[in-house]
Design an enzyme around this catalytic site. Structure first.
Site, PDB file in Angstrom:
ATOM      1  N   GLY A  15      16.909  12.725  91.699  1.00  0.00           N
ATOM      2  CA  GLY A  15      16.018  12.028  92.618  1.00  0.00           C
ATOM      3  C   GLY A  15      15.292  10.901  91.900  1.00  0.00           C
ATOM      4  N   SER A  16      14.604  10.068  92.678  1.00  0.00           N
ATOM      5  CA  SER A  16      13.918   8.907  92.107  1.00  0.00           C
ATOM      6  C   SER A  16      12.698   9.329  91.310  1.00  0.00           C
ATOM      7  CB  SER A  16      13.480   7.968  93.236  1.00  0.00           C
ATOM      8  OG  SER A  16      12.391   8.550  93.938  1.00  0.00           O
ATOM      9  N   SER A  17      12.195   8.406  90.516  1.00  0.00           N
ATOM     10  CA  SER A  17      11.030   8.701  89.681  1.00  0.00           C
ATOM     11  C   SER A  17       9.830   9.089  90.529  1.00  0.00           C
ATOM     12  CB  SER A  17      10.691   7.493  88.807  1.00  0.00           C
ATOM     13  OG  SER A  17      10.532   6.348  89.597  1.00  0.00           O
TER      14      SER A  17
END
Length: 135
Positions: free
Chosen positions: A63-65
């Site tokens: 997943g994204s930061s």
């Protein structure tokens, strides 16, 4: 039984003792319920299990930061974050989040550890001395 000690590589300093929970799947912290640390991702091998205050051993994050850091932050607000993290592939977002939230983290663990450790074992994660001990 004698305790067994395994070498590892320090990413984030700290020393913690807790029960271990094991995941074969990458983890997105955004899909963990902050109120109890339970994985709510459908089909995940940890679905329905809590990682709150446990040492979490897993392959990597996903997943994204933003969702990773926010997911961990939401867990911390409810005091249900992992006590420590043992990762196979330490990606930048995961490392940064562990540093910010001061969660001990290691990688490059002796492969024998994964053959020996079992769900629920009580372990000491000593990132300072780069050792994991099954107690």
């Amino acid at each position: 039984m004698m305790s067994q000690v395994f070498k590892c590589h320090k990413i984030v300093e700290g020393c913690v003792e807790a029960d271990i929970t094991l995941s074969k799947d990458d983890i997105m912290f955004y899909l963990i319920r902050p109120e109890d640390g339970v994985m709510i991702e459908t089909g995940h091998d940890m679905e329905g299990r809590s990682m709150a205050k446990k040492i979490l051993a897993f392959p990597s994050g996903k997943g994204s930061s933003v969702v990773q850091a926010d997911g961990l932050f939401q867990l911390m607000k409810k005091d249900n974050q992992p006590a420590g993290m043992i990762v196979e592939r330490a990606e930048t977002v995961l490392v940064t989040s562990a540093i910010i939230f001061e969660i001990p983290m290691v990688d490059k663990v002796d492969p024998a550890f994964y053959e020996t450790v079992q769900e629920g074992d009580h372990i000491r994660l000593d990132a300072v001395n780069e050792e994991i001990t099954i107690l």
